[in-house]
Write an enzyme that holds these catalytic residues in place. Structure first.
Site, PDB file in Angstrom:
ATOM      1  N   GLN A   5      -3.799  -1.439   9.739  1.00  0.00           N
ATOM      2  CA  GLN A   5      -3.765  -2.779   9.154  1.00  0.00           C
ATOM      3  C   GLN A   5      -4.332  -3.782  10.162  1.00  0.00           C
ATOM      4  OE1 GLN A   5      -2.785  -3.555   5.969  1.00  0.00           O
ATOM      5  NE2 GLN A   5      -3.544  -5.609   6.429  1.00  0.00           N
ATOM      6  N   LYS A  35       0.828  -1.202   0.000  1.00  0.00           N
ATOM      7  CA  LYS A  35       0.000   0.000   0.000  1.00  0.00           C
ATOM      8  C   LYS A  35       0.870   1.262   0.000  1.00  0.00           C
ATOM      9  CE  LYS A  35      -3.801  -2.446   2.257  1.00  0.00           C
ATOM     10  NZ  LYS A  35      -4.419  -2.836   3.550  1.00  0.00           N
ATOM     11  N   ASP A  95     -10.208   4.113   4.862  1.00  0.00           N
ATOM     12  CA  ASP A  95     -10.365   2.666   4.693  1.00  0.00           C
ATOM     13  C   ASP A  95     -11.809   2.222   5.015  1.00  0.00           C
ATOM     14  OD1 ASP A  95      -9.186   0.230   3.967  1.00  0.00           O
ATOM     15  OD2 ASP A  95      -8.633  -0.282   6.031  1.00  0.00           O
TER      16      ASP A  95
END
Lengths: 288, 288
Positions: A101, A57, A124
């Protein structure tokens, strides 16, 4: 051997276009404000897969002109430490988007950590605010994979209003928001899951089928309504989806490959939302 | 003329028991803290139906030992005034729950007003936080009507896991949260709505049918799977539900009457959640 008749939904190509547009927008923001969009990535521990995902990412961010700021916490980090870290990033005007994450490890309250992300930086789409915004059709960031799925369906001209969409899976960041987004687009939506009594009967009725359950090749061509649109959001070891591609492609009208379908769209939506967040926070309205 | 064979789900009786338990708990809280639970009701304008609803809720509060604090704003109140009013109630330690009577009028941003309710005082379950909590199965307040529907199903021993529940309607405080709660109880859930292509086909597959759409007698007995459990959450002029009771009762195994089904449970859940909120805020843990 069945002949593939379905047209492929090419997530790689669509992601490339989406990322290219995000790069243009990032350049515009940087030129007009002197500040590059910035995504903060937060990683707890050293799980190899998570390390790889975050690196991937971050690399993509740099290719697009998004600055990435990485915060690595030790496996021993507590919920309070993680919440504090994310809270500081939420308050930092130099950070425009935050990605935690996951999974973060069983000793941490993941929900508390997610909720420390300010809604305007939740690129996200993992907070309760973002979930409700998807449910209510309000402005906000979408969960990236569900958002990518909708993008793919739109790019291939799939009509959703009035059609029956069946979502297999009900996780908080994949199945559930995907169903809410489809419902917001006027599809009739059925959620199936591990407790569903007669899964094949439900699958056979799907005009649009989204597999988001993480069980390799759970769904076979014989399960499908002929001409169905099949989106495989499953991720299983060995790059295997939730759908048996060969048999499904012989019966579907449109299908996503694995890899190269939903996967690339997830990161594309992340980058796009990060740039969008930066534009808003830096006061650079999107041009038409 | 069809003979009713369905057993009635008696919301009036269950509400009476629920309210009685809430009254006991309110008395315990008052006795132990010297402070009675307090629900603030907020009304904008003078719509006769809204005035009646609020009065009814306040009367019920008093019967149960919940203090009610009423704030009436003029029809001309702005979003900012309403948000400020609700924000002040959110910050007021003497107020334990907040109910904003809706609709609030077209000139007001209803969502902004709802979001001014602190999550721990959202006893009507209308905030984005509460919606997401229902979606994720997290602790929080449920929307009162959906919560009441689940209570009814539980009280009558309706098995939900693995069964197919069809929810007709997708409003933010009724259809959508009802589906999420059913999904959280491991039902397979289908959302139908005004754009659904073949509603009768979906209705015919429902083990549990929740009508929450506000269209009088939309659902007839002939639509039902024999033995279905039918919950009518519709509210239409003249005390008519979304389900044609006589024909449906001849085919269902369990059915809610209108009135006397879902309606009484809505206010019962409101009172129960208000007392629960007060107990938490006043530090009186629930006894087993």
């Amino acid at each position: 051997m069945p002949q593939p008749t379905a047209r492929l939904m090419d997530g790689t190509a669509l992601a490339r276009r989406t990322i290219s547009a995000a790069a243009d927008r990032a350049a515009e923001i940087t030129r007009r404000t002197g500040t590059a969009p910035c995504l903060a990535t937060v990683l707890v521990g050293e799980d190899p897969a998570s390390v790889t995902y975050v690196r991937m990412k971050r690399n993509r961010c740099e290719q697009v002109g998004i600055r990435s700021l990485h915060v690595a916490l030790p496996t021993t980090a507590s919920t309070a430490e993680l919440v504090d870290t994310i809270g500081a990033l939420s308050a930092d005007p130099a950070v425009h988007g935050i990605l935690l994450q996951h999974p973060v490890g069983p000793h941490i309250d993941e929900r508390a950590a997610f909720e420390a992300i300010a809604p305007e930086k939740d690129v996200d789409g993992v907070t309760m605010h973002s979930f409700a915004a998807m449910g209510f059709g309000l402005p906000g960031f979408v969960s990236c994979t569900p958002g990518g799925i909708l993008r793919l369906l739109d790019a291939y001209g799939v009509e959703l209003a009035g059609r029956h969409a069946v979502v297999v899976g009900r996780s908080p960041i994949l199945g559930k928001p995907t169903g809410l987004l489809l419902l917001g687009r006027d599809a009739t939506v059925t959620y199936c899951h591990s407790r569903t009594a007669d899964l094949p009967a439900h699958l056979a009725r799907a005009d649009v089928l989204v597999a988001a359950v993480g069980r390799p090749r759970l769904i076979l061509g014989e399960h499908l309504k002929p001409g169905a649109v099949v989106v495989d959001a499953g991720y299983n070891p060995g790059n295997v989806g939730d759908v048996d591609f060969d048999s499904a492609a012989a019966r579907a009208s449109l299908i996503t490959p694995v890899p190269g379908g939903v996967g690339p769209m997830t990161i594309a939506v992340l980058l796009e939302q990060t740039v969008h967040a930066a534009g808003r926070q830096l006061g650079v309205p999107a041009t038409a």
